[in-house]
Write a protein that holds these residues in place. Structure first.
Motif, mmCIF file in Angstrom:
data_model
loop_
_atom_site.group_PDB
_atom_site.id
_atom_site.type_symbol
_atom_site.label_atom_id
_atom_site.label_comp_id
_atom_site.label_asym_id
_atom_site.label_seq_id
_atom_site.Cartn_x
_atom_site.Cartn_y
_atom_site.Cartn_z
ATOM 1 N N GLU A 70 0.823 -1.189 -0.390
ATOM 2 C CA GLU A 70 0.017 0.025 0.055
ATOM 3 C C GLU A 70 0.896 1.216 -0.034
ATOM 4 O O GLU A 70 0.455 2.300 -0.122
ATOM 5 C CB GLU A 70 -1.009 0.019 1.279
ATOM 6 N N ARG A 99 -2.842 8.183 7.560
ATOM 7 C CA ARG A 99 -3.700 7.942 8.425
ATOM 8 C C ARG A 99 -4.507 9.366 8.831
ATOM 9 O O ARG A 99 -5.934 9.280 9.393
ATOM 10 C CB ARG A 99 -2.949 7.712 10.083
ATOM 11 N N GLY A 144 3.537 3.102 8.353
ATOM 12 C CA GLY A 144 3.617 2.209 9.128
ATOM 13 C C GLY A 144 2.468 0.811 8.911
ATOM 14 O O GLY A 144 1.957 0.948 8.171
ATOM 15 N N GLU A 263 -8.589 1.830 10.512
ATOM 16 C CA GLU A 263 -7.688 2.048 9.155
ATOM 17 C C GLU A 263 -8.493 1.369 7.967
ATOM 18 O O GLU A 263 -9.155 0.202 8.333
ATOM 19 C CB GLU A 263 -6.392 1.883 9.301
HETATM 20 MG MG MG Z 1 -1.961 -0.393 8.578
#
Ligand code: MG
Ligand code: ATP
Ligand code: MG
Length: 381
Positions: A70, A99, A144, A263
């Protein structure tokens, strides 16, 4: 002959290539390293995602492009999409990579989220701790995964240590503070949307993490239908807003019977691996069907399935293979601490039969603590 290009050559690309073989598809995988495990099943192009020459070579050889990773730079996805169809679209990828953008979109769509605040400096961290409260988690906005780039702040006294750990990244990948959610359970919706807008979800999955890394998933999760409808409604809203094509997962916390979104993963997801044996059509096959504009397959489940992740090194296969509903997935990776190297899925029609099988496997492999949460859920605990 259609060639699907996959950016990122990890286990997700590998399982995608395996599931696409019966469709007569060819694959080309691009990764930054020569030993990417998808390369064992598909031609591998080694290159940097920011390198235009490598991207141009990739674009020239594929009919459609998608992702296993991603964090492919959004600009690279954008650049590619001018040359070859790219699904999911680069804007959806860009939102899911950040995020802050992701949580802002959740809010805009009336999808509840834990309190959060962006942090660009040490002073803003103090402000964020005042507004969000403690306990909370300082996370990098970008890059992350598997719980990396996170620092748990239990009290205000942890602020300095948190800044020491992640402050240097405030100006690069950015930081966000999120309220810590003392959830009862973690759930995910794995969903797929076709090029024509058709939307389907697999039943909700319940997930258990250890140190921020997925350890076990059980499907279907035991949830009341109203909660499941709410969760799939959130996923649909996101998919439609982003004009998303392909498979994605929405990770949710469940607290006091209510859902909070954590998420969105813009790709096939670890919590959907059970669909390979546990559903009529797997997430990998449906992702390919979606990006190719083919009819989507049914997402009905076959009984119950539990997936166990193998982290660091592969255990012995025998105990899982000895189970009637035992399925083994070795990603062909070198062992390394914290690395996802494989998984097993156990499937059975009856919950008690699955619980018994999990207990036998847990006992034989010395992994009683890994199987305990799904066993308890299956036994009604
Ligand atoms: Mg993630
Ligand atoms: P992934 O590998 O799923 O992409 P990630 O590194 O993006 O992981 P998150 O999903 O944000 O990280 O966090 C990993 C896990 O840490 C979560 O699944 C959950 O168990 C825990 N966690 C993260 N954020 C929170 C929170 N705000 N409150 C409580 N637990 C949390
Ligand atoms: Mg996550």
């Amino acid at each position: 002959m259609t060639t699907v290009g996959i950016l990122g050559g990890g286990q997700l690309a590998r399982m995608m290539a395996l599931s696409g073989a019966p469709l007569g598809l060819r694959f080309l995988v691009m990764d930054t390293v020569a030993d990417a495990c998808a390369g064992q099943f598909a031609p591998l192009l080694v290159g940097d995602y920011r390198d235009e020459a490598a991207l141009a070579e990739f674009a020239g050889k594929v009919d459609v492009a998608t992702f296993d990773f991603e964090n492919v730079p959004a600009e690279s996805a954008e650049w590619l999409s001018a040359r070859v169809p790219v699904f999911p679209n680069p804007r959806a990828l860009a939102v899911a990579q950040d995020r802050l953008a992701e949580k802002t979109l959740f809010r805009e769509l009336d999808i509840p989220v834990p309190a959060f605040a962006a942090v660009a400096s040490r002073q803003e961290l103090d402000q964020a701790l005042a507004t969000v409260g403690v306990p909370c988690i300082l996370k990098t906005r970008r890059l992350g995964y598997d719980g990396k780039g996170q620092f748990r702040i239990r009290s205000l006294a942890d602020a300095d240590a948190a800044w020491q750990a992640l402050g240097a990244q405030a100006g690069t990948v950015g930081l966000i503070v999120e309220a810590f959610v003392p959830f009862e359970r973690e759930l995910s919706v794995v969903a797929v949307r076709g090029r024509d807008g058709e939307f389907r979800t697999w039943p909700l999955t319940e997930n258990w993490h250890v140190d921020g890394v997925l350890s076990a998933s059980l499907a279907p999760a035991r949830v009341d239908p109203a909660l499941a409808d709410t969760a799939t409604g959130y996923a649909r809203r996101l998919a439609e807003r982003l004009d998303y094509v392909g498979v994605f997962a929405l990770e949710l916390f469940c607290r006091d019977g209510a859902l909070l979104a954590n998420e969105l993963a813009p790709r096939v997801h670890n919590s959907g691996h059970w669909t390979i044996e546990g559903a009529e059509t797997s997430q990998f096959q449906n992702h390919l069907r979606a990006v190719l504009g083919l009819p989507l397959g049914a997402t009905d489940v076959r009984g119950r399935a539990c997936m166990l992740n193998w982290i660091g090194a592969m255990p012995e296969a025998g105990p899982v293979l000895a189970e009637p509903g035992g399925h083994w997935h070795d990603y062909g990776k070198e062992p390394r601490e914290g690395r996802k190297v494989g998984h097993a899925t156990l499937r059975a029609d009856a919950p008690s039969v699955l619980a018994d099988a999990l207990e036998r496997v847990g006992q034989a492999l010395g992994r009683q603590s890994q199987v305990a949460p799904p066993v308890a859920a299956l036994r009604g605990g």
